[in-house]
Motif scaffolding. Structure first.
Motif, PDB file in Angstrom:
ATOM      1  N   VAL A 469       0.816  -1.238  -0.021  1.00  0.00           N
ATOM      2  CA  VAL A 469       0.190   0.076  -0.062  1.00  0.00           C
ATOM      3  C   VAL A 469       1.139   1.275  -0.199  1.00  0.00           C
ATOM      4  CG1 VAL A 469      -1.679   1.218   1.608  1.00  0.00           C
ATOM      5  CG2 VAL A 469      -1.898  -0.927   0.838  1.00  0.00           C
ATOM      6  N   GLY A 470       2.065   1.173   1.133  1.00  0.00           N
ATOM      7  CA  GLY A 470       2.602   2.601   1.091  1.00  0.00           C
ATOM      8  C   GLY A 470       3.223   2.563  -0.459  1.00  0.00           C
ATOM      9  N   LEU A 471       3.762   1.675  -1.274  1.00  0.00           N
ATOM     10  CA  LEU A 471       4.176   1.451  -2.528  1.00  0.00           C
ATOM     11  C   LEU A 471       3.751   1.814  -3.413  1.00  0.00           C
ATOM     12  CD1 LEU A 471       6.263  -1.244  -2.657  1.00  0.00           C
ATOM     13  CD2 LEU A 471       7.598   0.443  -2.420  1.00  0.00           C
ATOM     14  N   LEU A 472       2.336   1.655  -3.623  1.00  0.00           N
ATOM     15  CA  LEU A 472       1.050   2.064  -4.087  1.00  0.00           C
ATOM     16  C   LEU A 472       0.848   3.535  -3.684  1.00  0.00           C
ATOM     17  CD1 LEU A 472      -0.866   0.766  -6.846  1.00  0.00           C
ATOM     18  CD2 LEU A 472      -2.383   0.348  -4.817  1.00  0.00           C
ATOM     19  N   ALA A 473       0.880   4.498  -2.805  1.00  0.00           N
ATOM     20  CA  ALA A 473       0.049   5.640  -2.692  1.00  0.00           C
ATOM     21  C   ALA A 473       1.605   6.838  -2.667  1.00  0.00           C
ATOM     22  CB  ALA A 473       0.725   5.390  -1.384  1.00  0.00           C
ATOM     23  N   HIS A 476       1.557   6.449  -7.202  1.00  0.00           N
ATOM     24  CA  HIS A 476      -0.275   7.413  -7.777  1.00  0.00           C
ATOM     25  C   HIS A 476       0.249   8.704  -6.965  1.00  0.00           C
ATOM     26  CE1 HIS A 476      -0.698   3.259  -8.858  1.00  0.00           C
ATOM     27  NE2 HIS A 476      -1.741   4.288  -9.850  1.00  0.00           N
ATOM     28  N   ASP A 477       0.557   9.358  -6.324  1.00  0.00           N
ATOM     29  CA  ASP A 477       1.383  10.530  -5.065  1.00  0.00           C
ATOM     30  C   ASP A 477      -0.270  10.953  -4.662  1.00  0.00           C
ATOM     31  OD1 ASP A 477       2.536  12.408  -4.265  1.00  0.00           O
ATOM     32  OD2 ASP A 477       1.180  13.968  -6.129  1.00  0.00           O
ATOM     33  N   ARG A 478      -1.198   9.772  -3.878  1.00  0.00           N
ATOM     34  CA  ARG A 478      -1.578   9.476  -2.533  1.00  0.00           C
ATOM     35  C   ARG A 478      -1.314   9.732  -1.004  1.00  0.00           C
ATOM     36  NH1 ARG A 478      -5.872   6.962  -4.782  1.00  0.00           N
ATOM     37  NH2 ARG A 478      -7.435   7.810  -2.508  1.00  0.00           N
ATOM     38  N   PRO A 479      -1.967  10.610  -0.278  1.00  0.00           N
ATOM     39  CA  PRO A 479      -1.570  10.331   0.838  1.00  0.00           C
ATOM     40  C   PRO A 479      -1.205   9.066   1.858  1.00  0.00           C
ATOM     41  CG  PRO A 479      -3.367  11.788   0.716  1.00  0.00           C
ATOM     42  CD  PRO A 479      -3.239  11.231  -0.290  1.00  0.00           C
ATOM     43  N   THR A 480      -0.586   8.242   2.058  1.00  0.00           N
ATOM     44  CA  THR A 480      -0.983   6.605   2.883  1.00  0.00           C
ATOM     45  C   THR A 480      -2.394   6.172   2.829  1.00  0.00           C
ATOM     46  OG1 THR A 480       1.414   6.556   2.387  1.00  0.00           O
ATOM     47  CG2 THR A 480       0.169   4.660   3.826  1.00  0.00           C
ATOM     48  N   ASP A 481      -2.628   7.177   4.016  1.00  0.00           N
ATOM     49  CA  ASP A 481      -3.886   6.884   4.847  1.00  0.00           C
ATOM     50  C   ASP A 481      -4.539   6.943   4.114  1.00  0.00           C
ATOM     51  OD1 ASP A 481      -2.665   7.328   7.075  1.00  0.00           O
ATOM     52  OD2 ASP A 481      -2.910   9.142   7.819  1.00  0.00           O
ATOM     53  N   ALA A 482      -5.349   7.361   3.221  1.00  0.00           N
ATOM     54  CA  ALA A 482      -6.261   7.377   2.437  1.00  0.00           C
ATOM     55  C   ALA A 482      -6.254   6.670   1.722  1.00  0.00           C
ATOM     56  CB  ALA A 482      -6.102   8.679   1.463  1.00  0.00           C
ATOM     57  N   VAL A 483      -5.152   5.832   0.786  1.00  0.00           N
ATOM     58  CA  VAL A 483      -4.834   3.969   0.269  1.00  0.00           C
ATOM     59  C   VAL A 483      -5.714   3.729   1.399  1.00  0.00           C
ATOM     60  CG1 VAL A 483      -3.610   2.921  -1.121  1.00  0.00           C
ATOM     61  CG2 VAL A 483      -3.619   5.512  -1.262  1.00  0.00           C
ATOM     62  N   VAL A 484      -5.195   3.511   2.448  1.00  0.00           N
ATOM     63  CA  VAL A 484      -5.475   2.265   3.502  1.00  0.00           C
ATOM     64  C   VAL A 484      -6.935   2.525   3.439  1.00  0.00           C
ATOM     65  CG1 VAL A 484      -5.299   1.609   6.173  1.00  0.00           C
ATOM     66  CG2 VAL A 484      -3.382   1.926   4.486  1.00  0.00           C
ATOM     67  N   ALA A 485      -7.179   2.888   4.313  1.00  0.00           N
ATOM     68  CA  ALA A 485      -8.842   3.332   4.064  1.00  0.00           C
ATOM     69  C   ALA A 485      -9.628   3.105   2.628  1.00  0.00           C
ATOM     70  CB  ALA A 485      -9.876   5.041   4.977  1.00  0.00           C
ATOM     71  N   GLU A 486      -9.224   3.651   2.028  1.00  0.00           N
ATOM     72  CA  GLU A 486     -10.031   2.912   0.903  1.00  0.00           C
ATOM     73  C   GLU A 486      -9.801   1.223   0.023  1.00  0.00           C
ATOM     74  OE1 GLU A 486     -10.161   4.397  -4.155  1.00  0.00           O
ATOM     75  OE2 GLU A 486      -9.369   5.799  -2.328  1.00  0.00           O
ATOM     76  N   ALA A 487      -8.768   1.451   0.378  1.00  0.00           N
ATOM     77  CA  ALA A 487      -8.266  -0.240   0.182  1.00  0.00           C
ATOM     78  C   ALA A 487      -8.712  -1.774   1.263  1.00  0.00           C
ATOM     79  CB  ALA A 487      -6.348  -0.400  -0.628  1.00  0.00           C
TER      80      ALA A 487
END
Length: 503
Positions: A469-473, A476-487
């Motif tokens: 998730v961290g690498l993905l964030a 994609h230039d996204r906040p890690t917390d936002a990607v975690v909450a979505e994923a």
């Protein structure tokens, strides 16, 4: 009004002594009267035709089938066979002993079936024989059904992991208990109908299977007992509170009997024990049907409720009247249909659902309840999928927090593919969506966006999910917390469906 042959044998109660059962089994095996033997004799075309209720190809194919052909024509096709031919085919059991046991009866100078006796088996399993009533007597109140679509559906969905004890609740002719005997050391069958218990006893005697049989309604015969496995094909057809056919009607109004059974079953399960049953529930106007069904469950259980079919009231009534062998145009049938439809209308029923329910008493932690639609054909047996679902629910229960899940390693399951959809435009194809799809089991399908597709591609089990998730964030230039909450909610659902599996 049944014809004379049917009327004379309408209330046959089988009674096989151990000696007669052993002799019949010996004769059946000698002639090849097994599922494989019958299939080889008939061939694919005649076998398929017989499955559709078209017996003539089987009659023609068995004409030169020797002793096996005699048994098929007499026991499966309803024919009358000469005394000498039956004597040779049944040996070392005599026709007189088979008749005394209730399986065949005299017809002029020959013999015909008094009960349905047909070979049955699991894949790669030992040969079994199931005893039930002939379909010609299907309108009898105490009719004992044989191997049908419902029993096959339940058998294909049942968990087969080894167990110490198993209960077949409402055993009927004993089909589910036969299957249970292949994975449970001790099997108990119950039924409210004495004729059903007699048929089951004959089934087990012929098949060489030891099953404890108890008479009584619902769970009363096993009060205070617990089992590792419970399986049930109960009278589940919703309708007015009456019993026209014991195998079909519970006597309770609508789906009240199912509601009571779901509430009672968990207290008869050992910790970690699994119950599986067929059920049918009402879709009531103004009510959410999943909420109705889940409200019947006690707290703390795992439950997976799969709705396999939905029928409107008219179709529901028509299906079960045809199942009973009734002529839809007959005045009595129309009167019954009218009363049934009136009752459904008075109860605000919009539709009737049917499906498979799996319950488990978890050994640790809170329960998980999931209700899903799985309509349409499923090519693979559901049993392995249910086993996998229970294992994956346990794994998710062991990873309850986001931190637990982010620290775990998961991988995309074999057989999962990514499908992309596109539509033509002025400048060529334009992608409109994508989905990950399992190509085995129930073929679960989940729509994904580009971020989701990239996340799944990165799940190879080589690093914790949090690192993926961290690498993905970052990419994609996204906040890690936002990607975690979505994923993570999607990840949990993908694990439940076996798209992602623990590495």
């Amino acid at each position: 009004m049944p014809d004379e042959k049917v009327r004379k044998t309408a209330h046959v109660v089988p009674d096989l002594s151990p000696a007669v059962a052993d002799a019949l089994r010996t004769g059946f095996l000698r002639c090849g009267y097994t599922t494989d033997g019958v299939r080889r004799l008939l061939g694919e075309t005649a076998h398929a035709a017989l499955g559709r209720g078209e017996p003539e190809p089987a009659h023609r194919t068995t004409a030169d089938g020797g002793e096996l052909g005699v048994l098929v024509r007499m026991l499966l096709l309803g024919g009358t066979e000469p005394d000498a031919a039956v004597t040779a085919a049944l040996a070392p059991c005599s026709p007189a002993d088979a008749a005394a046991a209730g399986l065949i009866t005299r017809d002029g100078d020959g013999w015909r079936a008094a009960l349905d006796v047909r070979p049955y088996a699991e894949q790669d399993g030992p040969p079994w024989w199931v005893v039930s009533d002939l379909d010609l007597r299907r309108q009898d109140r105490d009719h004992v059904t044989g191997v049908g679509a419902a029993s096959i559906t339940l058998a294909a969905a049942t968990v087969r992991t080894p167990a110490e004890t198993a209960l077949d609740l409402g055993t009927g002719c004993g089909v589910q208990a036969l299957h249970a005997s292949a994975h449970a050391r001790r099997v108990t069958g119950t039924d409210v109908a004495p004729r059903a218990l007699a048929a089951a006893r004959a089934t087990f005697a012929l098949s060489g299977v030891d099953v404890e049989l108890l008479e009584g309604p619902w769970l009363a015969p096993v009060a205070g007992r617990r089992f590792d496995r419970i399986v049930s094909n109960p009278p589940f057809v919703p309708g007015p509170p009456r019993i026209d056919l014991v195998y079909r009607d519970s006597g309770a109004a609508g789906d009240d009997a199912l509601a009571a059974l779901l509430g009672d079953l968990p207290r008869h399960l050992t910790p970690g024990g699994v119950a599986q049953l067929l059920g049918s529930w009402l879709h009531v106007r103004g009510q959410d049907w999943p909420e109705r069904v889940t409200s019947w469950l006690p707290d703390g259980v795992d439950a997976w409720i799969l709705q396999r079919e939905v029928a409107d009231p008219a179709m529901h009534v028509g299906i079960w009247q045809r199942d009973a062998g009734l002529d839809p145009a007959a005045p009595a049938t129309r009167a019954q249909a009218g009363e049934w439809l009136d009752w459904l209308e008075s109860a605000d029923v919009e539709a009737v659902g049917f499906g498979v329910i799996t319950l488990r008493v978890p050994e640790h932690g809170p329960g998980t309840v999931v209700v899903e639609d799985l309509q349409g054909a499923v090519d693979d047996p559901l049993g392995p999928e249910v086993e996998g679902w229970l294992d994956r629910v346990d794994w998710l229960r062991a990873h309850p927090t986001d931190a637990d899940l982010l620290g775990a390693r998961v991988t995309i399951a074999p057989g999962v593919v990514l499908e992309r959809c596109a539509e033509p435009g002025e400048e060529g194809w334009t992608q409109t969506g994508a989905a990950v799809v399992r190509t085995d089991g129930p073929r679960w399908r989940h729509e994904v966006d580009e971020l989701g597709a990239a996340l799944l591609a990165g799940c190879r089990g080589q690093m914790p999910l949090g690192d993926v998730v961290g690498l993905l964030a970052f990419a994609h230039d996204r906040p890690t917390d936002a990607v975690v909450a979505e994923a993570l909610p999607a990840v949990r659902e993908l694990v439940r469906h076996g798209v992602l599996v623990p590495a």
